[in-house]
Design an enzyme around this catalytic site. Structure first.
Site, PDB file in Angstrom:
ATOM      1  N   TYR A 138       0.847  -1.202   0.000  1.00 18.58           N
ATOM      2  CA  TYR A 138       0.000   0.000   0.000  1.00 18.58           C
ATOM      3  C   TYR A 138       0.881   1.251   0.000  1.00 18.58           C
ATOM      4  CZ  TYR A 138      -2.954   3.754   1.759  1.00 18.58           C
ATOM      5  OH  TYR A 138      -3.575   4.967   1.920  1.00 18.58           O
ATOM      6  N   SER A 158      -2.743  13.761   7.938  1.00 15.24           N
ATOM      7  CA  SER A 158      -3.706  13.455   6.877  1.00 15.24           C
ATOM      8  C   SER A 158      -5.142  13.416   7.402  1.00 15.24           C
ATOM      9  CB  SER A 158      -3.357  12.097   6.265  1.00 15.24           C
ATOM     10  OG  SER A 158      -4.419  11.612   5.489  1.00 15.24           O
ATOM     11  N   GLN A 208      -3.983  18.278   6.652  1.00 12.10           N
ATOM     12  CA  GLN A 208      -4.309  18.060   5.234  1.00 12.10           C
ATOM     13  C   GLN A 208      -5.787  17.706   5.091  1.00 12.10           C
ATOM     14  OE1 GLN A 208      -4.747  14.508   3.964  1.00 12.10           O
ATOM     15  NE2 GLN A 208      -5.588  15.411   2.093  1.00 12.10           N
ATOM     16  N   TYR A 257      -8.991  16.512   2.564  1.00 10.69           N
ATOM     17  CA  TYR A 257      -9.661  16.067   1.335  1.00 10.69           C
ATOM     18  C   TYR A 257     -11.073  16.606   1.411  1.00 10.69           C
ATOM     19  CZ  TYR A 257      -6.132  12.486   0.175  1.00 10.69           C
ATOM     20  OH  TYR A 257      -4.983  11.826  -0.174  1.00 10.69           O
ATOM     21  N   THR A 267      -5.554  19.029  -0.514  1.00 18.85           N
ATOM     22  CA  THR A 267      -5.124  18.125  -1.585  1.00 18.85           C
ATOM     23  C   THR A 267      -6.199  18.056  -2.657  1.00 18.85           C
ATOM     24  OG1 THR A 267      -3.811  16.865  -0.027  1.00 18.85           O
ATOM     25  CG2 THR A 267      -4.364  15.775  -2.098  1.00 18.85           C
ATOM     26  N   ARG A 297      -4.576   1.590  -8.160  1.00 17.97           N
ATOM     27  CA  ARG A 297      -3.354   1.023  -7.560  1.00 17.97           C
ATOM     28  C   ARG A 297      -3.467  -0.495  -7.594  1.00 17.97           C
ATOM     29  NH1 ARG A 297      -4.096   5.462  -2.888  1.00 17.97           N
ATOM     30  NH2 ARG A 297      -4.166   7.215  -4.334  1.00 17.97           N
ATOM     31  N   LYS A 307      -2.189  21.249  -2.764  1.00 19.31           N
ATOM     32  CA  LYS A 307      -1.279  20.137  -3.089  1.00 19.31           C
ATOM     33  C   LYS A 307      -1.817  19.305  -4.253  1.00 19.31           C
ATOM     34  CE  LYS A 307       0.695  16.046  -0.803  1.00 19.31           C
ATOM     35  NZ  LYS A 307      -0.154  14.954  -1.252  1.00 19.31           N
ATOM     36  N   HIS A 360       1.088  13.127  -6.351  1.00 16.43           N
ATOM     37  CA  HIS A 360       0.647  12.230  -5.275  1.00 16.43           C
ATOM     38  C   HIS A 360       1.569  11.003  -5.176  1.00 16.43           C
ATOM     39  CE1 HIS A 360      -3.111  12.104  -2.728  1.00 16.43           C
ATOM     40  NE2 HIS A 360      -2.602  10.929  -2.416  1.00 16.43           N
ATOM     41  N   ARG A 389       0.665   7.978  -7.433  1.00 13.56           N
ATOM     42  CA  ARG A 389      -0.424   7.095  -7.007  1.00 13.56           C
ATOM     43  C   ARG A 389      -1.752   7.438  -7.673  1.00 13.56           C
ATOM     44  NH1 ARG A 389       1.009   4.640  -2.173  1.00 13.56           N
ATOM     45  NH2 ARG A 389      -1.019   4.674  -1.152  1.00 13.56           N
TER      46      ARG A 389
HETATM   47  C1  FNR Z   1       0.125   9.425   0.305  1.00 13.41           C
HETATM   48  N1  FNR Z   1      -0.131  10.748  -0.070  1.00 13.41           N
HETATM   49  C2  FNR Z   1      -1.171  11.433   0.530  1.00 13.41           C
HETATM   50  N2  FNR Z   1      -1.399  12.743   0.237  1.00 13.41           N
HETATM   51  C3  FNR Z   1      -2.395  13.426   0.844  1.00 13.41           C
HETATM   52  O1  FNR Z   1      -2.556  14.616   0.561  1.00 13.41           O
HETATM   53  N3  FNR Z   1      -3.194  12.804   1.764  1.00 13.41           N
HETATM   54  C4  FNR Z   1      -3.050  11.491   2.102  1.00 13.41           C
HETATM   55  O2  FNR Z   1      -3.762  10.973   2.941  1.00 13.41           O
HETATM   56  C5  FNR Z   1      -2.029  10.757   1.434  1.00 13.41           C
HETATM   57  N4  FNR Z   1      -1.852   9.429   1.696  1.00 13.41           N
HETATM   58  C6  FNR Z   1      -0.769   8.769   1.175  1.00 13.41           C
HETATM   59  C7  FNR Z   1      -0.537   7.447   1.545  1.00 13.41           C
HETATM   60  C8  FNR Z   1       0.612   6.797   1.108  1.00 13.41           C
HETATM   61  C9  FNR Z   1       0.881   5.405   1.552  1.00 13.41           C
HETATM   62  C10 FNR Z   1       1.533   7.485   0.270  1.00 13.41           C
HETATM   63  C11 FNR Z   1       2.807   6.821  -0.175  1.00 13.41           C
HETATM   64  C12 FNR Z   1       1.283   8.774  -0.124  1.00 13.41           C
HETATM   65  C13 FNR Z   1       0.791  11.463  -0.956  1.00 13.41           C
HETATM   66  C14 FNR Z   1       1.935  12.105  -0.171  1.00 13.41           C
HETATM   67  O3  FNR Z   1       1.459  13.175   0.604  1.00 13.41           O
HETATM   68  C15 FNR Z   1       3.035  12.641  -1.090  1.00 13.41           C
HETATM   69  O4  FNR Z   1       2.465  13.458  -2.088  1.00 13.41           O
HETATM   70  C16 FNR Z   1       3.846  11.539  -1.771  1.00 13.41           C
HETATM   71  O5  FNR Z   1       4.048  10.466  -0.881  1.00 13.41           O
HETATM   72  C17 FNR Z   1       5.191  12.106  -2.219  1.00 13.41           C
HETATM   73  O6  FNR Z   1       5.942  11.150  -2.862  1.00 13.41           O
HETATM   74  P1  FNR Z   1       7.096  10.271  -2.147  1.00 13.41           P
HETATM   75  O7  FNR Z   1       7.864  11.184  -1.229  1.00 13.41           O
HETATM   76  O8  FNR Z   1       6.361   9.185  -1.388  1.00 13.41           O
HETATM   77  O9  FNR Z   1       7.877   9.746  -3.294  1.00 13.41           O
END
Ligand code: FNR
Length: 390
Positions: free
Chosen positions: A29, A111, A132, A134, A160, A169, A258, A282, A285
């Site tokens: 995940y 988050s 953060q 949503y 976000t 995913r 974001k 993101h 993702r």
């Molecule tokens: C995220 N990201 C994310 N962003 C956000 O705004 N709210 C969220 O709840 C989440 N949840 C989340 C879960 C997981 C498991 C990951 C890996 C990422 C995105 C996160 O804030 C960020 O944009 C990315 O993780 C940046 O990339 P790197 O540093 O993981 O490569």
């Protein structure tokens, strides 16, 4: 890894340890991205296509990696990104992350879909952090969330905007986390059985596993099908620029948007008057097949960097990467997976150690490039690594 590699230092070290400790579906995940994961891979590999320049014979005795991020003093231009369900990766993971960020002197983002509620983070840190959001269809509930965040001391809202619907995913389906039926459930039980450390430390001692900020809305985080159904039914895909005015009306603090990848959207963000934006896909993702966020950073920084603070995230795996992003025009960066792997592997202390390494890497790189302040890390310190000997 050899028997003698006892101390994790780099991001890959922590990732390896997290992989050994977490049940497979939780590791996937975090580790995975959308579809073929090409954008996720590009986020990382594009950093290797840029080279730093070394300059010598300059006085670099007074190094300072500090920078203000949205008015807040930070020991380096790095913040912990919001990551959903961090509390499933480590016992009360959000609290451990927030305490680590506080010790390292950088901002922490909580988050919407964290396990620990904002009140628990506030009680543990007694310090401001970023919240953060949503956007949910139920605006009264959003208002109550904003109110709780404000009361918990949050002054900056990370809004976000790149998740009107969830990305595809594929690992989450493959490993039985989503939609696997009976076979998926058996597979998950086996994955749990082969993770005894996690089962005791997080599965048992890390309860409750509900979404702390959404308790009234969605039940246990362990039921990921229910969570997915919540995202699908409650995340609001109708959101447009007009909703920023609504947010402004109800949120007196700063707003960091974001998930912006195009100059046109960055201009719209600056026009609606937010304080900052994050160039982000993101972490690869959401929309697979788009460019890395690093590649989009310089265009956006050039277009709006004088009007809003431009951050970036995606693929940062070392202090060297931080320096490259700053040189391309970022005010600061967010890191997601790196802190999650560190907290999963070694808890709060792991995150503090990793951040210490990041800071040393930033300081060392600056010294060897001949600059002493983050503000002096500019684009002329970069060059393309592509070369030909023709
Ligand atoms: C995220 N990201 C994310 N962003 C956000 O705004 N709210 C969220 O709840 C989440 N949840 C989340 C879960 C997981 C498991 C990951 C890996 C990422 C995105 C996160 O804030 C960020 O944009 C990315 O993780 C940046 O990339 P790197 O540093 O993981 O490569």
């Amino acid at each position: 890894m050899s028997l003698f590699d006892v101390v994790p230092v780099s991001v890959p070290d922590y990732r390896r340890r997290a992989r050994r400790r977490l049940p497979r579906f939780l590791f996937d995940y975090v580790d995975g991205g959308a579809n073929d994961e090409t954008t996720m891979a590009a986020n990382v590999s594009d950093f290797d296509r840029l080279c730093l320049k070394q300059f010598v014979m300059r006085d670099v005795s007074e190094l300072d990696t500090g920078r203000t991020l949205l008015g807040q003093a930070s020991s380096m231009p790095v913040a912990l990104a919001p990551v959903g369900m961090a509390g499933m990766m480590a016992r009360r993971g959000e609290v451990q992350g927030a305490k680590a960020a506080l010790r390292a002197g950088i901002p922490f983002s909580a988050s919407t879909v964290g396990i620990c509620p904002v009140e628990e983070i506030q009680a543990a840190t007694k310090s401001p952090f970023w919240f953060q959001l949503y956007m949910l269809r139920d605006r009264d509930f959003v208002l109550s969330l904003l109110d709780r965040a404000r009361k918990a001391g949050c002054e900056t809202l990370v809004f976000t905007i790149d998740l009107p619907i969830a990305g595809m995913r594929l690992r989450d389906f493959r490993n039985g986390m989503l939609g696997g039926g009976t076979l998926g459930r058996i597979s998950q039980a086996l994955q749990l059985a082969s993770s005894p450390l996690w089962l005791y430390d997080v599965g048992l001692k890390g309860r409750p596993h509900s979404f702390g900020n959404l308790r009234e809305k969605v039940a246990e985080a362990e039921n990921l099908e229910a969570y997915k159904a919540f995202v699908d039914s409650q995340f609001d895909p109708t959101v447009t620029w007009k909703d920023i005015a609504w947010l402004r009306e109800h949120w007196g603090g700063k707003i960091l948007l974001k998930g912006i990848m195009e100059v046109e959207d960055a201009r719209a963000a600056a026009d609606v008057g937010v304080e900052g934006l994050v160039v982000s896909n993101h972490g690869g993702r959401q929309l697979d097949g788009i460019a890395s966020s690093l590649r989009k950073l310089p265009g956006i920084a050039d277009a709006v960097g004088d009007r809003v603070e431009v951050f970036m995230d995606g693929g940062i795996r070392s202090g060297i990467d931080v320096v490259k992003a700053i040189a391309l025009g970022a005010r600061g960066v967010l890191i997601g997976r790196p802190w999650i792997w560190a907290v999963a592997a070694r808890g709060e202390d792991g995150v503090v150690s990793l951040l210490d390494v990041f800071q040393k890497e930033i300081a060392t790189a600056m010294a060897l490039m001949g600059v002493t302040r983050v503000g002096d890390v500019t684009r002329d310190l970069l060059e393309s690594c592509e070369w030909s000997i023709g």
